[in-house]
Scaffold this motif. Structure first.
Motif, PDB file in Angstrom:
ATOM      1  N   HIS A  84      -4.207  -6.648  -4.448  1.00 39.84           N
ATOM      2  CA  HIS A  84      -3.219  -6.092  -3.527  1.00 39.84           C
ATOM      3  C   HIS A  84      -1.813  -6.376  -4.064  1.00 39.84           C
ATOM      4  CE1 HIS A  84      -6.822  -6.892  -1.044  1.00 39.84           C
ATOM      5  NE2 HIS A  84      -6.464  -5.781  -0.410  1.00 39.84           N
ATOM      6  N   TYR A  85      -1.160  -5.398  -4.692  1.00 36.22           N
ATOM      7  CA  TYR A  85      -1.555  -4.004  -4.845  1.00 36.22           C
ATOM      8  C   TYR A  85      -1.176  -3.554  -6.229  1.00 36.22           C
ATOM      9  CZ  TYR A  85      -1.988  -3.803   0.255  1.00 36.22           C
ATOM     10  OH  TYR A  85      -2.357  -4.030   1.550  1.00 36.22           O
ATOM     11  N   ILE A  86      -1.679  -2.394  -6.646  1.00 35.11           N
ATOM     12  CA  ILE A  86      -1.129  -1.729  -7.818  1.00 35.11           C
ATOM     13  C   ILE A  86       0.291  -1.285  -7.450  1.00 35.11           C
ATOM     14  CG2 ILE A  86      -1.366   0.247  -9.370  1.00 35.11           C
ATOM     15  CD1 ILE A  86      -4.372   0.260  -8.620  1.00 35.11           C
ATOM     16  N   PRO A  87       1.297  -1.601  -8.262  1.00 38.66           N
ATOM     17  CA  PRO A  87       2.665  -1.186  -7.912  1.00 38.66           C
ATOM     18  C   PRO A  87       2.736   0.317  -7.628  1.00 38.66           C
ATOM     19  CG  PRO A  87       2.715  -2.720  -9.739  1.00 38.66           C
ATOM     20  CD  PRO A  87       1.265  -2.392  -9.519  1.00 38.66           C
ATOM     21  N   ASP A 119      10.310  -0.384 -14.814  1.00 42.87           N
ATOM     22  CA  ASP A 119      11.313  -0.157 -13.766  1.00 42.87           C
ATOM     23  C   ASP A 119      11.483  -1.377 -12.868  1.00 42.87           C
ATOM     24  OD1 ASP A 119      11.783   2.384 -14.677  1.00 42.87           O
ATOM     25  OD2 ASP A 119      10.655   3.408 -13.101  1.00 42.87           O
ATOM     26  N   PHE A 120      10.390  -2.052 -12.552  1.00 42.74           N
ATOM     27  CA  PHE A 120      10.421  -3.187 -11.627  1.00 42.74           C
ATOM     28  C   PHE A 120       9.584  -4.318 -12.237  1.00 42.74           C
ATOM     29  CE2 PHE A 120      10.879   0.781  -9.293  1.00 42.74           C
ATOM     30  CZ  PHE A 120      12.156   0.592  -8.761  1.00 42.74           C
ATOM     31  N   PRO A 121      10.176  -5.050 -13.176  1.00 37.19           N
ATOM     32  CA  PRO A 121       9.410  -5.987 -14.015  1.00 37.19           C
ATOM     33  C   PRO A 121       8.730  -7.113 -13.245  1.00 37.19           C
ATOM     34  CG  PRO A 121      11.781  -6.151 -14.434  1.00 37.19           C
ATOM     35  CD  PRO A 121      11.577  -4.942 -13.610  1.00 37.19           C
ATOM     36  N   PHE A 170       0.845  -1.183   0.000  1.00 35.21           N
ATOM     37  CA  PHE A 170       0.000   0.000   0.000  1.00 35.21           C
ATOM     38  C   PHE A 170       0.887   1.241   0.000  1.00 35.21           C
ATOM     39  CE2 PHE A 170      -2.948   3.064   2.159  1.00 35.21           C
ATOM     40  CZ  PHE A 170      -3.832   3.157   1.099  1.00 35.21           C
ATOM     41  N   VAL A 171       0.378   2.334  -0.547  1.00 33.00           N
ATOM     42  CA  VAL A 171       1.198   3.531  -0.766  1.00 33.00           C
ATOM     43  C   VAL A 171       1.832   4.079   0.516  1.00 33.00           C
ATOM     44  CG1 VAL A 171       0.019   4.224  -2.880  1.00 33.00           C
ATOM     45  CG2 VAL A 171      -0.868   5.006  -0.675  1.00 33.00           C
ATOM     46  N   GLU A 212       5.608  -5.739 -11.715  1.00 33.55           N
ATOM     47  CA  GLU A 212       4.609  -5.455 -12.748  1.00 33.55           C
ATOM     48  C   GLU A 212       3.993  -6.745 -13.294  1.00 33.55           C
ATOM     49  OE1 GLU A 212       6.483  -2.745 -15.533  1.00 33.55           O
ATOM     50  OE2 GLU A 212       7.320  -1.628 -13.844  1.00 33.55           O
ATOM     51  N   ALA A 213       4.784  -7.807 -13.393  1.00 37.08           N
ATOM     52  CA  ALA A 213       4.244  -9.094 -13.820  1.00 37.08           C
ATOM     53  C   ALA A 213       3.250  -9.625 -12.783  1.00 37.08           C
ATOM     54  CB  ALA A 213       5.382 -10.095 -14.026  1.00 37.08           C
ATOM     55  N   TYR A 214       3.595  -9.468 -11.517  1.00 36.58           N
ATOM     56  CA  TYR A 214       2.675  -9.863 -10.438  1.00 36.58           C
ATOM     57  C   TYR A 214       1.346  -9.115 -10.571  1.00 36.58           C
ATOM     58  CZ  TYR A 214       0.668  -9.518  -5.727  1.00 36.58           C
ATOM     59  OH  TYR A 214      -0.201  -9.502  -4.662  1.00 36.58           O
ATOM     60  N   TYR A 215       1.414  -7.833 -10.799  1.00 33.52           N
ATOM     61  CA  TYR A 215       0.207  -7.006 -10.900  1.00 33.52           C
ATOM     62  C   TYR A 215      -0.705  -7.459 -12.039  1.00 33.52           C
ATOM     63  CZ  TYR A 215      -2.624  -2.877 -11.992  1.00 33.52           C
ATOM     64  OH  TYR A 215      -3.666  -2.027 -12.282  1.00 33.52           O
ATOM     65  N   ARG A 216      -0.126  -7.902 -13.129  1.00 37.46           N
ATOM     66  CA  ARG A 216      -0.917  -8.322 -14.289  1.00 37.46           C
ATOM     67  C   ARG A 216      -1.668  -9.634 -14.050  1.00 37.46           C
ATOM     68  NH1 ARG A 216       3.742  -6.276 -17.001  1.00 37.46           N
ATOM     69  NH2 ARG A 216       4.658  -8.371 -17.139  1.00 37.46           N
ATOM     70  N   GLU A 217      -1.310 -10.359 -12.986  1.00 42.12           N
ATOM     71  CA  GLU A 217      -1.859 -11.703 -12.781  1.00 42.12           C
ATOM     72  C   GLU A 217      -2.550 -11.905 -11.432  1.00 42.12           C
ATOM     73  OE1 GLU A 217       1.903 -13.686 -15.265  1.00 42.12           O
ATOM     74  OE2 GLU A 217       1.675 -14.035 -13.103  1.00 42.12           O
TER      75      GLU A 217
END
Length: 387
Positions: free
Chosen positions: A329-332, A348-350, A80-81, A353-358
């Motif tokens: 949980h969560y948007i990067p 920047d942090f692949p 979380f932010v 970002e891959a986690y976020y897509r799935e």
């Protein structure tokens, strides 16, 4: 709707709050210290300071560690932010370390690689916030060893993790960090409605956080810079905040704390049942490190999208349309508009970002029934074209 998380309020909790309502103190009474002692004794920490949110706890922890203008705070992009914002509150600059694709926590290997480069460039972090995502602790032994080598301080953002264990000891005991932070938001493992706590074994850090949470004001003559005028005297010695927890919140926390181990055990049992029910689906269930015992705040699956049967968004929307309150949980953090303005960008942090897509967080809470869990799994199978 089956929500992704839900508090469990029982009659003993209501009675505890009612007792405070009938007492002489609604704030700054005896119940907050009782809650602090209870948590500190439970996890094995010397000091515990209750505040009005985990965000406030992160803020005062950063300030107590001396984070300020020109300093760097590093954390995970999958959080979380607040885990990053706490650095900005202090005037520091923020950067991120990519995740371990197995635990989804800050990766110690990526951290070491980034530290080597940062040392060459003269921009080592002053503070690293290690986030125990979903309740599973980071590899704190490895992060602590790097802290000793490179000189940074460690905050464990254990907002998801109270009641969990790392290497046979409760998270929050401070063996591998300077400060640990817990959250007591309603969807967390135990709740005070809103609330948080900072724990430390360092007397000086505890004293500074104690001042910062309540306006920087003290009645302790040993902390004053001039002689008291009389028994009424108090003195502001820091620029602090009103981050105090109320007696009502603490009473709820004291009552909930009695069921902490039960809640964590139930969450782990439900997670194990999910593992079995989902074993044949094209997705990844949460991996658990054998040296940890997760608080299991969240149960996050990752969809295998290679087959092309369903998109991430389609699965999510289909589940929601069937009354399954999934979440993500969560948007990067580095992809949030506020952080993009600082220069962060996609790529920047692949691994994050891959986690976020799935990733999709399935419902998990201690009062969840097997029938509700079966409903979630049936809906997920339908969403994935496997019904």
């Amino acid at each position: 709707m089956i929500p992704y998380g839900r508090q469990d309020i029982q009659q003993q909790d209501i009675d505890a709050v009612m007792a405070v309502l009938k007492s002489d103190f609604l704030t700054q009474g005896p119940v907050v210290p009782r809650f602090e002692r209870g948590v500190a004794e439970k996890v094995g920490a010397r000091h515990a300071l209750a505040v009005n949110s985990a965000t406030s706890a992160l803020h005062i922890a950063c300030l107590a560690l001396g984070l300020g203008d020109g300093d760097w705070l590093w954390t995970s992009p999958i959080t979380f932010v607040a885990s990053a914002n706490c650095g900005l509150y202090c005037g520091a600059r923020v950067d991120f370390v990519d995740i371990d694709p197995q635990t989804y926590n800050l990766c110690p290997v990526a951290l070491e690689r980034k530290l080597v480069q940062a040392e060459r460039e003269g921009r080592l972090p002053k503070v690293v916030v290690a986030v125990h995502l979903c309740g599973q602790p980071c590899d704190m032994q490895a992060i602590h060893a790097l802290a000793e080598q490179y000189g940074f301080r460690i905050i464990e953002d254990a907002s998801h993790a109270i009641g969990g264990e790392y290497r046979g000891e409760y998270i929050g005991n401070g063996r591998y960090s300077d400060v640990t932070v817990f959250s007591f938001h309603p969807v967390k493992i135990i709740t005070t409605a809103e609330g948080g706590m900072a724990l430390t074994n360092d007397d000086a850090l505890a004293q500074r956080m104690y001042l910062l949470r309540s306006h920087g004001v003290t009645r302790d003559a040993s902390l004053m810079t001039q002689e008291p005028d009389g028994p009424w005297y108090y003195q502001q010695v820091e620029l602090g905040f009103n981050y105090r927890m109320t007696e009502l919140q603490a009473a709820l926390g004291v009552s909930q704390l009695e069921r902490l181990d039960e809640y964590v055990a139930t969450r782990n049992a439900l997670a194990a049942r999910y593992d079995d029910l989902l074993a044949d689906l094209p997705l990844t269930t949460p991996w658990q490190h054998p040296e940890s015992y997760s608080g299991r705040h969240l149960y996050v699956i990752r969809l295998d999208l290679d087959g092309g049967l369903v998109s991430h968004r389609q699965a999510f929307e289909t589940l929601r349309s069937q009354g399954i309150g999934v979440n993500l949980h969560y948007i990067p953090v580095h992809l949030q508009p506020y952080y993009r303005q600082m220069g962060f960008a996609e790529g920047d942090f692949p691994k994050a970002e891959a986690y976020y897509r799935e990733a999709i967080s399935l419902p998990l809470f201690p009062t969840m029934s097997e029938e509700q869990q079966d409903t979630v799994v049936a809906a997920l199978k339908q969403a994935m074209g496997r019904a």
